[in-house]
Write a protein that holds these residues in place. Sequence first.
Motif, PDB file in Angstrom:
ATOM      1  N   ILE A  39       0.836  -1.200   0.000  1.00 48.67           N
ATOM      2  CA  ILE A  39       0.000   0.000   0.000  1.00 48.67           C
ATOM      3  C   ILE A  39       0.873   1.253   0.000  1.00 48.67           C
ATOM      4  CG2 ILE A  39      -1.702   1.304   1.325  1.00 48.67           C
ATOM      5  CD1 ILE A  39      -2.850  -1.350   2.280  1.00 48.67           C
ATOM      6  N   THR A  40       1.966   1.222   0.749  1.00 45.83           N
ATOM      7  CA  THR A  40       2.866   2.375   0.764  1.00 45.83           C
ATOM      8  C   THR A  40       3.435   2.652  -0.621  1.00 45.83           C
ATOM      9  OG1 THR A  40       3.481   1.844   3.052  1.00 45.83           O
ATOM     10  CG2 THR A  40       4.912   3.361   1.865  1.00 45.83           C
ATOM     11  N   ALA A  41       3.841   1.599  -1.321  1.00 46.66           N
ATOM     12  CA  ALA A  41       4.369   1.772  -2.673  1.00 46.66           C
ATOM     13  C   ALA A  41       3.291   2.298  -3.620  1.00 46.66           C
ATOM     14  CB  ALA A  41       4.930   0.449  -3.193  1.00 46.66           C
ATOM     15  N   ILE A  42       2.057   1.809  -3.474  1.00 48.97           N
ATOM     16  CA  ILE A  42       0.965   2.279  -4.334  1.00 48.97           C
ATOM     17  C   ILE A  42       0.699   3.763  -4.100  1.00 48.97           C
ATOM     18  CG2 ILE A  42      -1.517   2.098  -4.741  1.00 48.97           C
ATOM     19  CD1 ILE A  42       0.083  -0.079  -6.069  1.00 48.97           C
ATOM     20  N   VAL A  43       0.734   4.194  -2.845  1.00 45.18           N
ATOM     21  CA  VAL A  43       0.497   5.613  -2.536  1.00 45.18           C
ATOM     22  C   VAL A  43       1.549   6.488  -3.212  1.00 45.18           C
ATOM     23  CG1 VAL A  43       0.517   7.315  -0.681  1.00 45.18           C
ATOM     24  CG2 VAL A  43      -0.744   5.189  -0.395  1.00 45.18           C
ATOM     25  N   TRP A  44       2.807   6.069  -3.156  1.00 43.09           N
ATOM     26  CA  TRP A  44       3.866   6.862  -3.790  1.00 43.09           C
ATOM     27  C   TRP A  44       3.704   6.859  -5.313  1.00 43.09           C
ATOM     28  CZ3 TRP A  44       6.557  10.516  -1.860  1.00 43.09           C
ATOM     29  CH2 TRP A  44       6.928  10.508  -0.523  1.00 43.09           C
ATOM     30  N   GLU A  45       3.294   5.749  -5.891  1.00 43.52           N
ATOM     31  CA  GLU A  45       3.073   5.708  -7.338  1.00 43.52           C
ATOM     32  C   GLU A  45       1.933   6.636  -7.751  1.00 43.52           C
ATOM     33  OE1 GLU A  45       2.473   1.719  -8.578  1.00 43.52           O
ATOM     34  OE2 GLU A  45       4.482   1.041  -8.018  1.00 43.52           O
ATOM     35  N   LEU A  46       0.866   6.669  -6.971  1.00 39.99           N
ATOM     36  CA  LEU A  46      -0.239   7.575  -7.275  1.00 39.99           C
ATOM     37  C   LEU A  46       0.187   9.029  -7.145  1.00 39.99           C
ATOM     38  CD1 LEU A  46      -3.214   5.732  -5.510  1.00 39.99           C
ATOM     39  CD2 LEU A  46      -2.717   5.843  -7.952  1.00 39.99           C
ATOM     40  N   ASP A  47       1.012   9.319  -6.147  1.00 42.20           N
ATOM     41  CA  ASP A  47       1.493  10.690  -5.980  1.00 42.20           C
ATOM     42  C   ASP A  47       2.368  11.107  -7.159  1.00 42.20           C
ATOM     43  OD1 ASP A  47       1.845  13.034  -3.998  1.00 42.20           O
ATOM     44  OD2 ASP A  47       3.909  12.517  -4.472  1.00 42.20           O
ATOM     45  N   ALA A  48       3.232  10.183  -7.613  1.00 42.26           N
ATOM     46  CA  ALA A  48       4.071  10.494  -8.774  1.00 42.26           C
ATOM     47  C   ALA A  48       3.221  10.667 -10.036  1.00 42.26           C
ATOM     48  CB  ALA A  48       5.102   9.380  -8.978  1.00 42.26           C
ATOM     49  N   ALA A  49       2.158   9.859 -10.171  1.00 45.22           N
ATOM     50  CA  ALA A  49       1.287  10.000 -11.337  1.00 45.22           C
ATOM     51  C   ALA A  49       0.561  11.337 -11.319  1.00 45.22           C
ATOM     52  CB  ALA A  49       0.281   8.854 -11.361  1.00 45.22           C
ATOM     53  N   ARG A  50       0.161  11.792 -10.148  1.00 41.26           N
ATOM     54  CA  ARG A  50      -0.528  13.087 -10.041  1.00 41.26           C
ATOM     55  C   ARG A  50       0.408  14.226 -10.437  1.00 41.26           C
ATOM     56  NH1 ARG A  50      -1.533  16.998  -6.048  1.00 41.26           N
ATOM     57  NH2 ARG A  50      -3.641  17.861  -6.091  1.00 41.26           N
ATOM     58  N   GLU A  51       1.649  14.170  -9.988  1.00 41.24           N
ATOM     59  CA  GLU A  51       2.612  15.201 -10.381  1.00 41.24           C
ATOM     60  C   GLU A  51       2.871  15.159 -11.883  1.00 41.24           C
ATOM     61  OE1 GLU A  51       6.128  14.812  -8.090  1.00 41.24           O
ATOM     62  OE2 GLU A  51       5.166  15.340  -6.182  1.00 41.24           O
ATOM     63  N   ALA A  52       2.936  13.944 -12.440  1.00 39.40           N
ATOM     64  CA  ALA A  52       3.155  13.826 -13.880  1.00 39.40           C
ATOM     65  C   ALA A  52       1.990  14.412 -14.663  1.00 39.40           C
ATOM     66  CB  ALA A  52       3.358  12.353 -14.261  1.00 39.40           C
ATOM     67  N   GLN A  53       0.761  14.230 -14.179  1.00 42.13           N
ATOM     68  CA  GLN A  53      -0.393  14.802 -14.854  1.00 42.13           C
ATOM     69  C   GLN A  53      -0.335  16.328 -14.845  1.00 42.13           C
ATOM     70  OE1 GLN A  53      -3.667  13.010 -12.756  1.00 42.13           O
ATOM     71  NE2 GLN A  53      -3.897  11.379 -14.259  1.00 42.13           N
ATOM     72  N   SER A  54       0.094  16.893 -13.734  1.00 45.39           N
ATOM     73  CA  SER A  54       0.199  18.349 -13.671  1.00 45.39           C
ATOM     74  C   SER A  54       1.247  18.862 -14.650  1.00 45.39           C
ATOM     75  CB  SER A  54       0.551  18.772 -12.237  1.00 45.39           C
ATOM     76  OG  SER A  54      -0.433  18.350 -11.325  1.00 45.39           O
ATOM     77  N   ARG A  55       2.394  18.178 -14.708  1.00 43.79           N
ATOM     78  CA  ARG A  55       3.442  18.604 -15.639  1.00 43.79           C
ATOM     79  C   ARG A  55       2.986  18.438 -17.086  1.00 43.79           C
ATOM     80  NH1 ARG A  55       6.772  15.804 -11.880  1.00 43.79           N
ATOM     81  NH2 ARG A  55       6.783  13.994 -13.243  1.00 43.79           N
ATOM     82  N   LEU A  56       2.244  17.375 -17.375  1.00 43.95           N
ATOM     83  CA  LEU A  56       1.748  17.175 -18.735  1.00 43.95           C
ATOM     84  C   LEU A  56       0.741  18.256 -19.137  1.00 43.95           C
ATOM     85  CD1 LEU A  56       1.266  13.295 -18.868  1.00 43.95           C
ATOM     86  CD2 LEU A  56       2.973  14.649 -20.091  1.00 43.95           C
TER      87      LEU A  56
END
Length: 409
Positions: free
Chosen positions: A197-214
């Motif tokens: 679950i900890t790894a999934i949370v970090w992956e979702l956070d990275a995906a959210r930042e990537a969406q903002s940059r995109l």
Amino acid sequence: MDVRGPVRRWKGFGKAQRAELYFRWSLYLMAWIMLPVNLLASASTVQVPQSGTAVQVALVVSLASTLVTLRAYRTSLDHYLRRPSEYLRWLIVNGTLTVVGSWAVLLLGPSSAGPSNPHGAPFTAVIATCLLGASVGPMSVGLPLRWACLGGLGLLLLLAPALLLAGVGAATTAGLLIGAALGMALLVGSCRSFAWITAIVWELDAAREAQSRLAVAEERLRFSRDLHDVMGRNLTTIALKSELAVQLARRGRPEAADQMAEVQKIAQESQREVRDVVRGYRTADLHAEAIGASAVLRSADVACEIDLGEDADHLPPPVQSVLGWVIREATTNVLRHSEARRCLIRLHQEDGRAVLELENDGVPAAPLPSQGGGTGLRGLRERLAAHGGDLTVPQAAPGTFRMLASVPL
């Protein structure tokens, strides 16, 4: 002691950091639980003859195992999250300490558990089997599941001879090993779930930042594409006519002046078209910006509620434009300066003024730079002031940012 320091640091953490701290300390708690269990088991053997040495060894081994297990959990979770760590060394140290400590507790304890000594060996066996959990938990986090299961099975096989040598009956030994296997299976599932679950949370956070940059990159690409489409043909025409004018001028032909006049005309048209492109980029349409904000925020997993009312279409064009720009800037602030999950955009009329209300959650505890006069909100205030409007940031609930933009009709 000032408790506001840790509280402020906790509120300053992002959601992914908070989730990791929660699950990390849940793993640490599993290591600490073993200590009171072993202490209670050791206290039960105090009245048994020849148990003093076993109790002392059990206390030392339990404390050492707890401290080493904490380190093993820490390094194993770091390895699972793909961070550099010395997890393998601590897993080996933890496993070795578990096996050696279990054998020492069993062999130094009472030698039998018969009618004259019904509480001796079984309680030392409980201590030994509890120590297994201290080693299997970090294994389930730092190693693949199949290797963690094989490691737990190996520990059980190494513990079985010590139980038999300590005078524990075969039936009792089998029961203890089966119970330990079931407990380790539950521990493996729990610890592995926390790490996953900890790894999934970090992956979702990275995906959210990537969406903002995109989203930002897409807007830049759109502007560059529009500018290229407008200026490409005109610049090519200017270059060709300038070259033709040079050739005519060298030959003394009067047509060179006509060509340069056309170059001047095209250059003036290019300036006008560039101004139109920039004006179209800097002038925001209210409905278009509302639709764009909703799409961008929802792509960033932010629930966006927009209510422009029925009178939005009847607002003067300058008012719609400046309010559209407010929505654009507010959307940028939500993506860049918060971890929002909910955003509200509402437009209504009050006392002859159009009032645009924007509210979002997920604001960190530290004050936003924009609230102290940041560039974005300062620019909005200047735009609104040009139309007789103003921008206010009223006090809101903790973790919430609220902004009001009003323009006279």
